[in-house]
Design a protein around this motif. Structure first.
Motif, PDB file in Angstrom:
ATOM      1  N   ASP A  21       0.797  -1.230   0.000  1.00  0.00           N
ATOM      2  CA  ASP A  21       0.000   0.000   0.000  1.00  0.00           C
ATOM      3  C   ASP A  21       0.827   1.276   0.000  1.00  0.00           C
ATOM      4  OD1 ASP A  21      -2.666  -1.302   0.348  1.00  0.00           O
ATOM      5  OD2 ASP A  21      -1.739  -1.998   2.190  1.00  0.00           O
ATOM      6  N   ARG A  22       1.989   1.236   0.629  1.00  0.00           N
ATOM      7  CA  ARG A  22       2.784   2.460   0.768  1.00  0.00           C
ATOM      8  C   ARG A  22       4.202   2.233   0.266  1.00  0.00           C
ATOM      9  NH1 ARG A  22       0.878   6.515   3.987  1.00  0.00           N
ATOM     10  NH2 ARG A  22      -1.119   6.113   5.015  1.00  0.00           N
ATOM     11  N   GLN A  23       4.752   3.232  -0.413  1.00  0.00           N
ATOM     12  CA  GLN A  23       6.146   3.201  -0.857  1.00  0.00           C
ATOM     13  C   GLN A  23       6.860   4.412  -0.275  1.00  0.00           C
ATOM     14  OE1 GLN A  23       3.670   3.075  -3.725  1.00  0.00           O
ATOM     15  NE2 GLN A  23       3.454   0.989  -2.977  1.00  0.00           N
ATOM     16  N   ILE A  24       7.917   4.161   0.483  1.00  0.00           N
ATOM     17  CA  ILE A  24       8.561   5.223   1.257  1.00  0.00           C
ATOM     18  C   ILE A  24      10.059   5.254   0.946  1.00  0.00           C
ATOM     19  CG2 ILE A  24       9.080   6.040   3.586  1.00  0.00           C
ATOM     20  CD1 ILE A  24       6.493   4.552   4.458  1.00  0.00           C
ATOM     21  N   PHE A  25      10.528   6.432   0.589  1.00  0.00           N
ATOM     22  CA  PHE A  25      11.936   6.624   0.253  1.00  0.00           C
ATOM     23  C   PHE A  25      12.739   6.875   1.528  1.00  0.00           C
ATOM     24  CE2 PHE A  25      15.403   9.570  -1.231  1.00  0.00           C
ATOM     25  CZ  PHE A  25      16.117   8.606  -1.929  1.00  0.00           C
ATOM     26  N   VAL A  26      13.824   6.108   1.723  1.00  0.00           N
ATOM     27  CA  VAL A  26      14.695   6.257   2.890  1.00  0.00           C
ATOM     28  C   VAL A  26      16.062   6.750   2.398  1.00  0.00           C
ATOM     29  CG1 VAL A  26      15.752   5.113   4.873  1.00  0.00           C
ATOM     30  CG2 VAL A  26      13.500   4.364   4.053  1.00  0.00           C
ATOM     31  N   PRO A  27      16.360   8.029   2.582  1.00  0.00           N
ATOM     32  CA  PRO A  27      17.622   8.579   2.069  1.00  0.00           C
ATOM     33  C   PRO A  27      18.776   8.370   3.036  1.00  0.00           C
ATOM     34  CG  PRO A  27      16.338  10.321   3.072  1.00  0.00           C
ATOM     35  CD  PRO A  27      15.539   9.053   3.242  1.00  0.00           C
ATOM     36  N   LEU A  28      19.919   8.965   2.724  1.00  0.00           N
ATOM     37  CA  LEU A  28      21.067   8.915   3.612  1.00  0.00           C
ATOM     38  C   LEU A  28      20.733   9.644   4.918  1.00  0.00           C
ATOM     39  CD1 LEU A  28      22.454   8.213   0.878  1.00  0.00           C
ATOM     40  CD2 LEU A  28      24.435   9.509   1.666  1.00  0.00           C
ATOM     41  N   PRO A  29      21.309   9.208   6.045  1.00  0.00           N
ATOM     42  CA  PRO A  29      21.041   9.898   7.322  1.00  0.00           C
ATOM     43  C   PRO A  29      21.609  11.313   7.316  1.00  0.00           C
ATOM     44  CG  PRO A  29      22.788   8.275   7.578  1.00  0.00           C
ATOM     45  CD  PRO A  29      22.217   8.063   6.208  1.00  0.00           C
ATOM     46  N   ASP A  30      20.851  12.230   7.906  1.00  0.00           N
ATOM     47  CA  ASP A  30      21.339  13.606   7.989  1.00  0.00           C
ATOM     48  C   ASP A  30      22.209  13.768   9.235  1.00  0.00           C
ATOM     49  OD1 ASP A  30      19.678  13.789  10.154  1.00  0.00           O
ATOM     50  OD2 ASP A  30      18.298  15.227   9.263  1.00  0.00           O
ATOM     51  N   GLU A  31      22.639  14.988   9.499  1.00  0.00           N
ATOM     52  CA  GLU A  31      23.627  15.223  10.555  1.00  0.00           C
ATOM     53  C   GLU A  31      23.113  14.807  11.933  1.00  0.00           C
ATOM     54  OE1 GLU A  31      26.041  19.007  12.450  1.00  0.00           O
ATOM     55  OE2 GLU A  31      25.745  18.934  10.279  1.00  0.00           O
ATOM     56  N   GLU A  32      21.867  15.159  12.248  1.00  0.00           N
ATOM     57  CA  GLU A  32      21.336  14.813  13.568  1.00  0.00           C
ATOM     58  C   GLU A  32      21.234  13.296  13.737  1.00  0.00           C
ATOM     59  OE1 GLU A  32      17.528  15.753  16.471  1.00  0.00           O
ATOM     60  OE2 GLU A  32      17.879  16.980  14.695  1.00  0.00           O
ATOM     61  N   ALA A  33      20.813  12.614  12.675  1.00  0.00           N
ATOM     62  CA  ALA A  33      20.713  11.157  12.737  1.00  0.00           C
ATOM     63  C   ALA A  33      22.095  10.527  12.921  1.00  0.00           C
ATOM     64  CB  ALA A  33      20.048  10.619  11.476  1.00  0.00           C
ATOM     65  N   ARG A  34      23.098  11.071  12.221  1.00  0.00           N
ATOM     66  CA  ARG A  34      24.457  10.531  12.354  1.00  0.00           C
ATOM     67  C   ARG A  34      24.979  10.730  13.773  1.00  0.00           C
ATOM     68  NH1 ARG A  34      24.962  13.399   7.531  1.00  0.00           N
ATOM     69  NH2 ARG A  34      26.439  14.889   8.432  1.00  0.00           N
ATOM     70  N   ARG A  35      24.652  11.873  14.362  1.00  0.00           N
ATOM     71  CA  ARG A  35      25.069  12.132  15.751  1.00  0.00           C
ATOM     72  C   ARG A  35      24.468  11.079  16.693  1.00  0.00           C
ATOM     73  NH1 ARG A  35      22.243  17.073  17.699  1.00  0.00           N
ATOM     74  NH2 ARG A  35      20.656  15.509  18.200  1.00  0.00           N
ATOM     75  N   GLU A  36      23.169  10.805  16.508  1.00  0.00           N
ATOM     76  CA  GLU A  36      22.512   9.819  17.360  1.00  0.00           C
ATOM     77  C   GLU A  36      23.064   8.412  17.107  1.00  0.00           C
ATOM     78  OE1 GLU A  36      20.465  10.552  19.870  1.00  0.00           O
ATOM     79  OE2 GLU A  36      21.001  12.611  19.310  1.00  0.00           O
ATOM     80  N   MET A  37      23.443   8.124  15.866  1.00  0.00           N
ATOM     81  CA  MET A  37      24.028   6.816  15.562  1.00  0.00           C
ATOM     82  C   MET A  37      25.345   6.619  16.298  1.00  0.00           C
ATOM     83  SD  MET A  37      23.325   6.406  11.491  1.00  0.00           S
ATOM     84  CE  MET A  37      21.646   6.386  10.842  1.00  0.00           C
ATOM     85  N   PHE A  38      26.174   7.660  16.324  1.00  0.00           N
ATOM     86  CA  PHE A  38      27.436   7.550  17.059  1.00  0.00           C
ATOM     87  C   PHE A  38      27.169   7.296  18.535  1.00  0.00           C
ATOM     88  CE2 PHE A  38      29.578   9.684  13.425  1.00  0.00           C
ATOM     89  CZ  PHE A  38      30.665   8.833  13.325  1.00  0.00           C
ATOM     90  N   LYS A  39      26.170   7.986  19.097  1.00  0.00           N
ATOM     91  CA  LYS A  39      25.844   7.792  20.516  1.00  0.00           C
ATOM     92  C   LYS A  39      25.372   6.368  20.777  1.00  0.00           C
ATOM     93  CE  LYS A  39      24.621  12.607  21.549  1.00  0.00           C
ATOM     94  NZ  LYS A  39      23.521  13.532  21.961  1.00  0.00           N
TER      95      LYS A  39
END
Length: 594
Positions: free
Chosen positions: A484-502
């Motif tokens: 039913d739904r198609q969702i585009f998942v792009p590269l992580p932005d800066e805030e997401a990368r910060r949380e990934m490191f944490k």
């Protein structure tokens, strides 16, 4: 004749010598400005077989290896193009130069390898295969000549030569098979099926050679025989059971070899994780059950087909924290809580408002951005059972075997409802029937998917499909009432990368870390790149027995290039625009990282 000449410059590198060449590929030793050695593999595009190229005339194996990061796999450095006046356009890939000893040379020198050392080498090879299989790649050519005992890492086994790397194959391979060593190939590959069990068969065949000094079944090829004849010789030898009686190992190790090197319909290792568990606990391994009834040879094919139409999948209940474990993607989380999870979990209110439960969704975008991980955390958030399915899980050597496995998969999901089925690399399951040449049996598999997907939510099943190439999916699958739904998942932005490191640094011994600065330094890096950076820095810290420092992390970042280059990013931006423009009822929101 070598295309590149000794001392010729190519980018920042200098060619030192030609190592080997074929009709379409040449391998060189090169060095950078610091005299550090590397391998360069050059593909002559006009001579490269079509099945080794994608539809954009790019070499498949180069695109594949550029995404790999693991200590037991030879490291990718960079890739590029080269134009030659005589042969025209070429593509090349540069990898680390391995220094050490080939396992084949060690076996030839020593005859046999001590059991404990052989077991350690096998574990390291299987760890590398586990990583490959988790990325939906298969090596397809595990032999003693493609395993290097690296001097750089103190003898750790590294899988080398990625020229046969591919996705799961169920039909015509996308790589050259003429140079494969059939003595280490599983019988299923002779029917065109390359998947988890075939790689694991090869790894255990190598282990057998390490501890005995012989090839399994003592197969010898006469000089100059064709691949067709070599396959016949192998099949004839394997018509007899492999003799394990004269091997001086425990009964548990013998059971592992008997299961992994099975050539009949008996259960085989279907995942690297399963094999690793047995290798670390050999005393707990029971003798495999054979399924070769001698009294009824005429009925054997039918019995095997029934066995091989059962979907070998694992139904699991997540133990994580759901969406809390995911960095960023807050818009997507909110939307799914409101429009999907709410309807799936609150059936009373859904019935009150006559809400139709959603059937499934497609997450697509660049590789390594956490699509499959998100699907697993979605199941935890919803509290549903979860089944992760790779193309190899449904592959079969029988024409209608895969269709049977698809039906069995949905039957099992319904029996354990509510269940989320995640199809990883969905384009491999349901290729566009108008553009692929897989034959009637693949069209039949797509049709079976269409049948099972139709309103599967009414059976307590929600489907999450992930794909790097949604444009290759059959459009009928993406219609309302199926996905039913198609969702585009792009590269992580800066805030997401910060949380990934944490998240990745959590519970590790660390000095004070500036995650904000690390996020700024890693623009264009994907989730798997960040996981690799933290793990690599942690390995260095563990070796010196000190806390992970900011300097260690920054030095690792400087030494690691992003897996996804700007060309690939632009391609996915164009692909997203194309998907939005397709004529269908569903809206395709671009849900990014906050």
């Amino acid at each position: 004749m070598a295309i590149l000449q000794d001392n010729q410059a190519i980018g920042k590198y200098e060619v030192k010598r030609l190592i080997k060449e074929s009709q379409y590929c040449e391998t060189y030793r090169i060095e950078d400005e610091k005299d550090e050695p590397f391998f360069l593999k050059l593909f002559i595009l006009k001579n490269t077989p079509e099945n080794l190229l994608d539809k954009n005339h790019q070499v498949n194996s180069i695109a594949f290896i550029s995404q790999l990061r693991h200590k037991n796999i030879i490291s990718f450095v960079e890739s590029g193009e080269y134009d030659d006046e005589e042969v025209g356009k070429c593509q090349y890939v540069i990898t680390n130069y391995f220094s050490g000893e080939l396992l084949a040379d060690k076996i030839q020198r020593e005859g046999k390898i001590p059991l404990e050392q052989a077991l350690q080498i096998l574990k390291e090879v299987v760890e590398g295969l586990k990583y490959l299989h988790e990325q939906n790649y298969y090596h397809n050519d595990i032999t003693p000549r493609n395993i290097m005992l690296s001097e750089r890492t103190g003898g750790i086994a590294e899988i080398i030569d990625m020229s046969h790397l591919s996705r799961c194959v169920n039909g015509s391979p996308t790589f050259d098979t003429s140079d494969l060593d059939e003595r280490y190939q599983a019988n299923m590959t002779f029917a065109g099926l390359y998947a988890d069990p075939s790689d694991l068969f090869s790894a255990l065949a190598v282990f057998y050679t390490m501890i005995t000094g012989r090839v399994p079944w003592d197969i010898v090829f006469p000089e100059g025989v064709s691949r067709k004849e070599r396959v016949k010789i192998v099949k004839a030898a394997r018509s007899q059971p492999l003799n394990l009686d004269d091997i001086d190992v425990s009964e548990g190790i013998k059971h592992i070899l008997a299961k992994g090197l099975s050539t009949n319909s008996a259960p085989k290792y279907i995942s690297a994780g399963e094999l690793l568990n047995d290798l670390y606990n050999p005393d707990d391994v029971e003798e495999p059950i054979t399924k070769e009834p001698r009294h009824s040879q005429s009925s054997r094919p039918k019995q095997e087909e029934e066995t091989l139409t059962e979907a070998q999948v694992t139904i699991q209940k997540g133990k994580g924290k759901g969406f809390e474990d995911i960095a960023g993607m807050n818009d997507l989380k909110t939307m799914l809580r409101q429009k999907v999870i709410f309807i799936l979990t609150d059936k009373t209110r859904a019935e009150k408002y006559k809400l139709t439960p959603p059937n499934g969704m497609l997450l697509y975008g660049p590789p390594g951005c956490g699509k499959s991980f998100f699907a697993e955390k979605f199941a935890e958030e919803a509290g549903f059972n979860f089944i992760l399915v790779k193309a190899s899980d449904l592959g079969s050597i029988y024409v209608h075997g895969t269709q049977g496995k698809i039906a069995d998969l949905f039957k099992k999901a319904e029996a354990n409802a509510p269940t989320i089925i995640c199809f990883d690399e969905f384009d491999a399951f349901v290729p566009d029937r108008s553009s692929q040449g897989g034959g009637d049996h693949q069209a039949g598999e797509v049709n079976e998917f269409l049948t099972q997907l139709n309103n599967c939510s009414k059976r307590g099943i929600f489907v999450i499909a992930t794909s790097n190439r949604p444009d290759k999916i059959d459009p009928a699958v993406l219609r309302t009432g199926r996905i039913d739904r198609q969702i585009f998942v792009p590269l992580p932005d800066e805030e997401a990368r910060r949380e990934m490191f944490k998240i990745h640094l959590k519970d590790r011994p660390c000095e004070e870390i500036d995650a904000e600065k690390l996020a700024t330094m890693t623009e264009g890096y994907i989730a798997s790149d960040i996981a690799y950076i933290v793990n690599d820095a942690a390995m260095g810290a563990a070796f010196s027995d000190q806390p992970i420092s900011q300097q260690m992390l920054e030095e690792t970042i400087h030494s690691i290039r992003p897996s996804i280059n700007k060309t690939v990013v632009n391609f996915y931006d164009s692909l997203h625009d194309k998907m939005e423009d397709t004529n269908r009822k569903n809206v395709l929101p671009k849900i990014g990282f906050v």
